[in-house]
Design a protein around this motif. Structure first.
Motif, PDB file in Angstrom:
ATOM      1  N   GLY A  26     -71.276 -27.314  47.022  1.00  9.76           N
ATOM      2  CA  GLY A  26     -71.834 -27.646  45.709  1.00  9.76           C
ATOM      3  C   GLY A  26     -72.365 -26.383  45.057  1.00  9.76           C
ATOM      4  N   PHE A  27     -73.131 -26.548  43.994  1.00 12.68           N
ATOM      5  CA  PHE A  27     -73.669 -25.379  43.301  1.00 12.68           C
ATOM      6  C   PHE A  27     -74.543 -24.558  44.234  1.00 12.68           C
ATOM      7  N   TYR A  28     -75.310 -25.225  45.081  1.00  7.91           N
ATOM      8  CA  TYR A  28     -76.213 -24.492  45.981  1.00  7.91           C
ATOM      9  C   TYR A  28     -75.449 -23.730  47.049  1.00  7.91           C
ATOM     10  N   GLY A  29     -74.536 -24.422  47.730  1.00  9.30           N
ATOM     11  CA  GLY A  29     -73.801 -23.755  48.806  1.00  9.30           C
ATOM     12  C   GLY A  29     -72.992 -22.574  48.288  1.00  9.30           C
ATOM     13  N   VAL A  51     -67.808 -24.320  54.208  1.00 14.49           N
ATOM     14  CA  VAL A  51     -67.053 -25.524  54.588  1.00 14.49           C
ATOM     15  C   VAL A  51     -67.453 -26.672  53.665  1.00 14.49           C
ATOM     16  N   GLU A  52     -66.468 -27.303  53.050  1.00 14.45           N
ATOM     17  CA  GLU A  52     -66.730 -28.397  52.103  1.00 14.45           C
ATOM     18  C   GLU A  52     -65.869 -29.610  52.474  1.00 14.45           C
ATOM     19  N   ARG A  53     -66.486 -30.776  52.554  1.00 15.81           N
ATOM     20  CA  ARG A  53     -65.721 -31.944  53.026  1.00 15.81           C
ATOM     21  C   ARG A  53     -64.766 -32.499  51.978  1.00 15.81           C
ATOM     22  N   GLU A  54     -65.089 -32.288  50.710  1.00 19.20           N
ATOM     23  CA  GLU A  54     -64.176 -32.745  49.652  1.00 19.20           C
ATOM     24  C   GLU A  54     -63.039 -31.737  49.484  1.00 19.20           C
ATOM     25  N   ARG A  66     -69.276 -33.071  43.806  1.00 16.46           N
ATOM     26  CA  ARG A  66     -70.221 -34.174  44.088  1.00 16.46           C
ATOM     27  C   ARG A  66     -71.423 -34.111  43.147  1.00 16.46           C
ATOM     28  N   ALA A  67     -72.644 -34.066  43.685  1.00 19.04           N
ATOM     29  CA  ALA A  67     -73.815 -34.130  42.799  1.00 19.04           C
ATOM     30  C   ALA A  67     -73.799 -33.029  41.741  1.00 19.04           C
ATOM     31  N   SER A  68     -73.209 -31.890  42.075  1.00 22.43           N
ATOM     32  CA  SER A  68     -73.220 -30.783  41.100  1.00 22.43           C
ATOM     33  C   SER A  68     -72.355 -31.090  39.878  1.00 22.43           C
ATOM     34  N   PHE A  69     -71.475 -32.083  39.997  1.00 22.64           N
ATOM     35  CA  PHE A  69     -70.726 -32.525  38.803  1.00 22.64           C
ATOM     36  C   PHE A  69     -71.275 -33.850  38.281  1.00 22.64           C
ATOM     37  N   ASN A  70     -71.558 -34.754  39.191  1.00 18.77           N
ATOM     38  CA  ASN A  70     -71.946 -36.120  38.799  1.00 18.77           C
ATOM     39  C   ASN A  70     -73.435 -36.209  38.523  1.00 18.77           C
ATOM     40  N   ASN A  71     -73.864 -35.597  37.443  1.00 16.86           N
ATOM     41  CA  ASN A  71     -75.295 -35.642  37.110  1.00 16.86           C
ATOM     42  C   ASN A  71     -75.432 -35.622  35.594  1.00 16.86           C
ATOM     43  N   GLN A  72     -76.645 -35.456  35.131  1.00 13.36           N
ATOM     44  CA  GLN A  72     -76.818 -35.553  33.684  1.00 13.36           C
ATOM     45  C   GLN A  72     -76.610 -34.243  32.939  1.00 13.36           C
ATOM     46  N   ALA A  73     -76.436 -33.170  33.663  1.00 11.21           N
ATOM     47  CA  ALA A  73     -76.115 -31.867  33.064  1.00 11.21           C
ATOM     48  C   ALA A  73     -77.228 -31.300  32.184  1.00 11.21           C
ATOM     49  N   ARG A  74     -78.434 -31.733  32.421  1.00 12.32           N
ATOM     50  CA  ARG A  74     -79.556 -31.212  31.649  1.00 12.32           C
ATOM     51  C   ARG A  74     -80.083 -29.946  32.327  1.00 12.32           C
ATOM     52  N   ILE A  75     -80.215 -28.874  31.552  1.00 11.75           N
ATOM     53  CA  ILE A  75     -80.913 -27.707  32.096  1.00 11.75           C
ATOM     54  C   ILE A  75     -82.365 -27.886  31.703  1.00 11.75           C
ATOM     55  N   ARG A  77     -64.960 -31.039  57.383  1.00 14.90           N
ATOM     56  CA  ARG A  77     -66.330 -31.543  57.462  1.00 14.90           C
ATOM     57  C   ARG A  77     -67.042 -30.970  58.679  1.00 14.90           C
ATOM     58  N   VAL A  78     -68.258 -30.514  58.458  1.00 19.06           N
ATOM     59  CA  VAL A  78     -69.057 -30.060  59.598  1.00 19.06           C
ATOM     60  C   VAL A  78     -69.664 -31.288  60.269  1.00 19.06           C
ATOM     61  N   MET A  79     -69.399 -31.409  61.568  1.00 14.65           N
ATOM     62  CA  MET A  79     -69.898 -32.564  62.310  1.00 14.65           C
ATOM     63  C   MET A  79     -71.185 -32.224  63.054  1.00 14.65           C
ATOM     64  N   LYS A 102     -82.821 -29.870  41.401  1.00 13.57           N
ATOM     65  CA  LYS A 102     -82.167 -29.725  40.101  1.00 13.57           C
ATOM     66  C   LYS A 102     -81.530 -28.337  40.043  1.00 13.57           C
ATOM     67  N   ILE A 103     -80.584 -28.194  39.125  1.00 16.52           N
ATOM     68  CA  ILE A 103     -79.718 -27.015  39.138  1.00 16.52           C
ATOM     69  C   ILE A 103     -80.495 -25.701  39.034  1.00 16.52           C
ATOM     70  N   ASP A 104     -81.449 -25.645  38.120  1.00 16.78           N
ATOM     71  CA  ASP A 104     -82.129 -24.360  37.886  1.00 16.78           C
ATOM     72  C   ASP A 104     -83.042 -23.955  39.049  1.00 16.78           C
TER      73      ASP A 104
HETATM   74  C1  LIG Z   1     -77.382 -38.905  39.074  1.00 14.52           C
HETATM   75  C2  LIG Z   1     -77.926 -37.502  39.124  1.00 14.52           C
HETATM   76  C3  LIG Z   1     -78.438 -36.913  37.966  1.00 14.52           C
HETATM   77  C4  LIG Z   1     -78.939 -35.611  38.007  1.00 14.52           C
HETATM   78  N1  LIG Z   1     -79.306 -34.999  36.843  1.00 14.52           N
HETATM   79  C5  LIG Z   1     -79.606 -33.683  36.852  1.00 14.52           C
HETATM   80  C6  LIG Z   1     -79.820 -32.974  35.633  1.00 14.52           C
HETATM   81  O1  LIG Z   1     -79.686 -33.496  34.540  1.00 14.52           O
HETATM   82  N2  LIG Z   1     -80.184 -31.652  35.732  1.00 14.52           N
HETATM   83  C7  LIG Z   1     -80.319 -31.004  36.945  1.00 14.52           C
HETATM   84  O2  LIG Z   1     -80.628 -29.822  36.955  1.00 14.52           O
HETATM   85  N3  LIG Z   1     -80.083 -31.655  38.103  1.00 14.52           N
HETATM   86  C8  LIG Z   1     -79.730 -32.954  38.081  1.00 14.52           C
HETATM   87  N4  LIG Z   1     -79.463 -33.605  39.260  1.00 14.52           N
HETATM   88  C9  LIG Z   1     -79.638 -32.875  40.523  1.00 14.52           C
HETATM   89  C10 LIG Z   1     -78.484 -31.902  40.760  1.00 14.52           C
HETATM   90  O3  LIG Z   1     -77.269 -32.558  40.557  1.00 14.52           O
HETATM   91  C11 LIG Z   1     -78.609 -31.381  42.175  1.00 14.52           C
HETATM   92  O4  LIG Z   1     -79.846 -30.731  42.329  1.00 14.52           O
HETATM   93  C12 LIG Z   1     -77.532 -30.360  42.525  1.00 14.52           C
HETATM   94  O5  LIG Z   1     -76.270 -30.737  42.082  1.00 14.52           O
HETATM   95  C13 LIG Z   1     -77.517 -30.192  44.022  1.00 14.52           C
HETATM   96  O6  LIG Z   1     -76.505 -29.273  44.344  1.00 14.52           O
HETATM   97  P1  LIG Z   1     -76.019 -29.191  45.835  1.00 14.52           P
HETATM   98  O7  LIG Z   1     -75.055 -28.087  45.923  1.00 14.52           O
HETATM   99  O8  LIG Z   1     -77.207 -29.165  46.723  1.00 14.52           O
HETATM  100  O9  LIG Z   1     -75.354 -30.632  46.092  1.00 14.52           O
HETATM  101  P2  LIG Z   1     -73.828 -31.094  45.951  1.00 14.52           P
HETATM  102  O10 LIG Z   1     -73.230 -30.655  44.692  1.00 14.52           O
HETATM  103  O11 LIG Z   1     -73.790 -32.562  46.246  1.00 14.52           O
HETATM  104  O12 LIG Z   1     -73.136 -30.307  47.111  1.00 14.52           O
HETATM  105  C14 LIG Z   1     -73.259 -30.668  48.464  1.00 14.52           C
HETATM  106  C15 LIG Z   1     -71.871 -30.611  49.031  1.00 14.52           C
HETATM  107  O13 LIG Z   1     -71.925 -30.766  50.436  1.00 14.52           O
HETATM  108  C16 LIG Z   1     -70.741 -31.413  50.845  1.00 14.52           C
HETATM  109  N5  LIG Z   1     -70.965 -31.948  52.185  1.00 14.52           N
HETATM  110  C17 LIG Z   1     -71.824 -32.915  52.540  1.00 14.52           C
HETATM  111  N6  LIG Z   1     -71.795 -33.089  53.892  1.00 14.52           N
HETATM  112  C18 LIG Z   1     -70.913 -32.185  54.376  1.00 14.52           C
HETATM  113  C19 LIG Z   1     -70.457 -31.866  55.702  1.00 14.52           C
HETATM  114  N7  LIG Z   1     -70.937 -32.487  56.771  1.00 14.52           N
HETATM  115  N8  LIG Z   1     -69.515 -30.907  55.837  1.00 14.52           N
HETATM  116  C20 LIG Z   1     -69.020 -30.258  54.745  1.00 14.52           C
HETATM  117  N9  LIG Z   1     -69.434 -30.518  53.485  1.00 14.52           N
HETATM  118  C21 LIG Z   1     -70.376 -31.462  53.291  1.00 14.52           C
HETATM  119  C22 LIG Z   1     -70.569 -32.482  49.774  1.00 14.52           C
HETATM  120  O14 LIG Z   1     -69.240 -32.963  49.731  1.00 14.52           O
HETATM  121  C23 LIG Z   1     -70.984 -31.741  48.516  1.00 14.52           C
HETATM  122  O15 LIG Z   1     -69.892 -31.174  47.828  1.00 14.52           O
HETATM  123  C24 LIG Z   1     -78.965 -34.907  39.241  1.00 14.52           C
HETATM  124  C25 LIG Z   1     -78.434 -35.494  40.396  1.00 14.52           C
HETATM  125  C26 LIG Z   1     -77.880 -36.762  40.338  1.00 14.52           C
HETATM  126  C27 LIG Z   1     -77.230 -37.326  41.551  1.00 14.52           C
END
Ligand SMILES: Cc1cc2nc3c(=O)[nH]c(=O)nc-3n(C[C@H](O)[C@H](O)[C@H](O)COP(=O)(O)OP(=O)(O)OC[C@H]3O[C@@H](n4cnc5c(N)ncnc54)[C@H](O)[C@@H]3O)c2cc1C
Length: 397
Positions: free
Chosen positions: A17-20, A39-42, A48-57, A173-175, A359-361
């Motif tokens: 995701g954005f963090y990794g 390593v990414e399972r998708e 995942r969450a980094s796309f499926n969110n409200q996109a608000r900074i 996927r990391v197990m 959150k993203i920032d």
């Molecule tokens: C509905 C919703 C609304 C939001 N609205 C906002 C907003 O408006 N503004 C904002 O700043 N933030 C918002 N957020 C929060 C923001 O989306 C998250 O803080 C951010 O995307 C987290 O990034 P991430 O990389 O940690 O997570 P992710 O993008 O979910 O990345 C984690 C990744 O790990 C992978 N993964 C999981 N398990 C394994 C495994 N065992 N092996 C390999 N890969 C694995 C997943 O497939 C995924 O791709 C929202 C979140 C949600 C769900």
């Protein structure tokens, strides 16, 4: 399936995701690590969450009940805009409206709070006020808040990881994370075709958001309690009057609609209807599996019915699709709605870190924590501020 290079990896980042992805690029560019695998399972990054969110900074306005989160958002937004300018949408008008009934803040309290955190706030002009039902809305303010384009962040991530030579393994996927034999740690990866591969490494960064506690082996789990929630963000096509407008109604069971740049649509979320179901996070209850088994019946009609009470001219909005995703929050912030980071080192498993951004920032709060960590790789010993470039210490353009 492409095997991961056999040499001991300096670091394995779990989760693309954005963090990794940002952390993987940071480890190479800023900390001089040479062998980093992600390593990414998708099948794709940032899906995942980094796309499926409200996109608000966030710029603080959303958090009148959590001064720290509001204040940090103010600092982090500026850095985000500098580091990812192409992914930031600024060219729209953002309104915050305060509901007359059931709001936890009054208009005057909200104004005072914005002044306290140093955020711009002005009375909205009459033409924009006229969009709201005055019996339900106490006051309307013009503010400064932006949206991010998750598609562009994903494109950046692919390019940045490629450029700095991070080995990216998608569909894997990391197990487990295990104490190593000849290396500090071993990561057990299961590839899409079912084959398993042990990857020896010195450091592991668990950046799996909802999946943090689903890693087995010697991984001890997070100390911080997490809450999982299946959330629906509706994507709507808004009437032309709303194309360049974002609206958030505060502070209680209300709604928010704003541009969703990655699709050229507006997102719509409603405090009452967006959360579909929630549970306390636990090892063995895989949130991704719960989401895929979930029926996903949209509540957009209920959302819109409520929205048009406040903004009658949004009646022409058309539902295009809904994004369903698991949202993971820290239990301790349920009431104040704060969004601090989770950053844990595990004494039982030295070299392993767990990260959740909220959150993203907040990425900058995580990078600050990482900056303070000494890493035991040769190049990192030469790490100094002189290696760092850009306004915020890392260049991601
Ligand atoms: C509905 C919703 C609304 C939001 N609205 C906002 C907003 O408006 N503004 C904002 O700043 N933030 C918002 N957020 C929060 C923001 O989306 C998250 O803080 C951010 O995307 C987290 O990034 P991430 O990389 O940690 O997570 P992710 O993008 O979910 O990345 C984690 C990744 O790990 C992978 N993964 C999981 N398990 C394994 C495994 N065992 N092996 C390999 N890969 C694995 C997943 O497939 C995924 O791709 C929202 C979140 C949600 C769900």
């Amino acid at each position: 399936m492409m095997p991961i290079p056999e040499a001991v990896q300096d670091a394995v980042v779990i989760g693309g995701g954005f963090y990794g992805t940002t952390i993987a690029a940071y480890l190479v560019k800023t900390r001089g690590m040479k062998r980093v695998t992600l390593v990414e399972r998708e099948d794709a990054l940032l899906g995942r969450a980094s796309f499926n969110n409200q996109a608000r900074i966030h710029n603080g306005y959303h958090y009148p009940r959590s001064f720290t989160t509001a204040y940090r958002s103010r600092i982090n937004l500026r850095k985000f805009v500098l580091d990812w300018p192409d992914a930031v949408k600024r060219d729209f008008t953002k309104l915050y409206a305060i509901a007359r009934h059931n709001s936890r803040v009054t208009a005057r309290q909200f104004e005072r709070f914005c002044h306290e955190i140093g955020a711009n706030i002005r009375p909205a002009p009459p033409a924009l006020r006229a969009l709201f039902e005055p019996r339900l809305i106490e006051d309307v303010f013009l503010v400064e808040e932006y949206a991010f384009d998750a598609g562009r962040l994903a494109a950046w991530a692919r390019h940045a990881l490629d450029e700095c030579g991070v080995q990216v393994r998608t569909g894997a996927r990391v197990m487990e994370v295990l104490r190593g034999d000849g290396s500090a740690l071993t990561v057990a990866v299961r590839h899409g075709d079912g084959t398993r591969e042990p990857v020896p490494c010195n450091y592991v960064f668990n950046c799996t958001y909802s999946g943090l506690n689903q890693i087995g082996g010697d991984y001890p789990g997070t100390q911080t309690d997490l809450k999982q929630e299946i959330a629906e963000i509706a994507l709507i096509d808004v009437p032309s009057r709303f194309q360049d407008l974002g609206v958030t109604v505060m502070d209680g069971p209300f709604f928010s609609t704003m541009p969703f740049p990655a699709r050229g649509l507006h997102s719509l979320s409603h405090v009452r209807y967006t959360p579909h179901l929630n549970w306390s996070d636990a090892a063995g209850v895989d949130p991704y599996e719960r989401l895929s088994a979930y029926a996903r019946e949209s509540r957009v009609e209920r959302m819109l019915r409520d929205v048009v009470r406040y903004m009658p001219s949004l009646a022409g909005a058309r539902h295009v699709e809904s994004l369903f995703e698991v949202k993971t929050v820290l239990v301790k912030n349920e009431l104040d709605d704060g969004r601090p980071i989770l950053f844990e080192k595990h004494p039982q498993l030295p070299g392993c870190f767990s990260v959740l951004g909220g959150k993203i920032d907040n990425i900058y709060d995580v990078l600050e924590k990482l900056d303070a960590q000494p890493f035991d790789n040769e190049a990192a010993q030469h790490y100094s501020d002189s290696h760092r470039v850009g306004e915020t210490g890392v260049v991601y353009g």
